[in-house]
Design an enzyme around this catalytic site. Structure first.
Site, PDB file in Angstrom:
ATOM      1  N   LYS A 128       6.746  -2.162   5.391  1.00 10.05           N
ATOM      2  CA  LYS A 128       6.075  -1.663   4.184  1.00 10.05           C
ATOM      3  C   LYS A 128       6.797  -0.436   3.664  1.00 10.05           C
ATOM      4  CE  LYS A 128       1.114  -1.491   3.147  1.00 10.05           C
ATOM      5  NZ  LYS A 128      -0.231  -1.099   3.665  1.00 10.05           N
TER       6      LYS A 128
HETATM    7  O1  G3P Z   1      -3.522  -0.463   2.508  1.00 14.96           O
HETATM    8  C1  G3P Z   1      -4.035   0.247   1.449  1.00 14.96           C
HETATM    9  C2  G3P Z   1      -5.455   0.584   1.631  1.00 14.96           C
HETATM   10  O2  G3P Z   1      -5.644   1.013   2.925  1.00 14.96           O
HETATM   11  C3  G3P Z   1      -5.981   1.624   0.706  1.00 14.96           C
HETATM   12  O3  G3P Z   1      -7.337   1.491   0.681  1.00 14.96           O
HETATM   13  O4  G3P Z   1      -9.649   2.180   0.269  1.00 14.96           O
HETATM   14  O5  G3P Z   1      -7.934   3.898   0.916  1.00 14.96           O
HETATM   15  O6  G3P Z   1      -7.897   2.880  -1.328  1.00 14.96           O
HETATM   16  P1  G3P Z   1      -8.256   2.692   0.103  1.00 14.96           P
END
Ligand code: G3P
Length: 216
Positions: free
Chosen positions: A83
């Site tokens: 990634k």
């Molecule tokens: O992999 C990306 C994800 O973990 C982000 O999620 O909920 O932190 O925006 P969030």
């Protein structure tokens, strides 16, 4: 639509694996840090639980260092997908790693223009963040529609991995938009099961059955 679990927590992954509906895993430096183990050790343990693409994110920000770190992460297991962030250095690393046959997940995507760049750099997955766009008053799901449409227009091989999904509605809307994959926190995957009529219906079935056949 494929379901990936967006977590580095081994217990959550073991539970998801038992349900037989988890096709892969995404991690990021925040999720890895939460588990407190070195990334190589944690990713190797995850690869033993889920047999599918496992995204491991580089923390370097300069292209040469990203390429070295990414090549290293890819050696952990055949299922590891590297990634990288959607920056100029990240795209340079994506192009180089992809040419070396290493699958790359380009993350932190917030625009269709960015997604077009990632596809042209040979990305295996693109991760548009829906919830974080919603957080700033934009409609994150519009981005998924745009990226799926553009990729179909030009037959790009890059798969659309809808990320930052905050609830069941995001999952359904991403599926309706034609995303190849949705990556979900464990809590959201668990919520997808819930429907009050399923619980009520099962209760009634068992009550009716036991009324007649319960051990007297
Ligand atoms: O992999 C990306 C994800 O973990 C982000 O999620 O909920 O932190 O925006 P969030």
């Amino acid at each position: 639509m494929k379901f990936f679990l967006d977590t580095a927590n081994l217990n959550e992954l073991r539970t998801g694996a038992k349900w037989g509906i988890v096709d892969g895993v995404t991690t990021n430096p925040t999720l890895i840090a939460k588990e407190g183990k070195p990334i190589k050790e944690q990713i190797a343990a995850i690869c033993d639980i889920i047999d599918g693409p496992i995204s491991a994110e580089v923390v370097a920000t300069e292209s040469k260092a990203m390429i070295a770190e990414g090549s290293d992460l890819a050696k952990i297991h055949k299922n590891v997908v590297v990634k990288v962030p959607l920056t100029r250095d990240g795209i340079e690393a994506c192009s180089a790693l992809s040419k070396d046959g290493i699958r790359v997940n380009v993350t932190l995507c917030f625009s269709a223009a960015q997604a077009l760049i990632a596809a042209k750099a040979g990305a295996y997955f693109i991760s548009p963040f829906v919830g974080r766009l919603d957080d700033i008053g934009a409609t994150g799901m519009d981005l998924i529609h745009q990226v799926v449409h553009i990729y179909q227009n030009y037959d790009f091989d890059t798969q659309v991995l809808a990320a930052s999904l905050r609830g069941p509605l995001h999952v359904i809307d991403a599926a309706l938009a034609g995303a190849h994959i949705g990556t979900l926190p464990f809590k959201v995957l668990d919520q997808l099961f819930n429907h009050p009529l399923t619980d009520k219906g099962l209760d009634q079935f068992l009550k009716d059955y036991n009324k007649v056949f319960a051990q007297k």
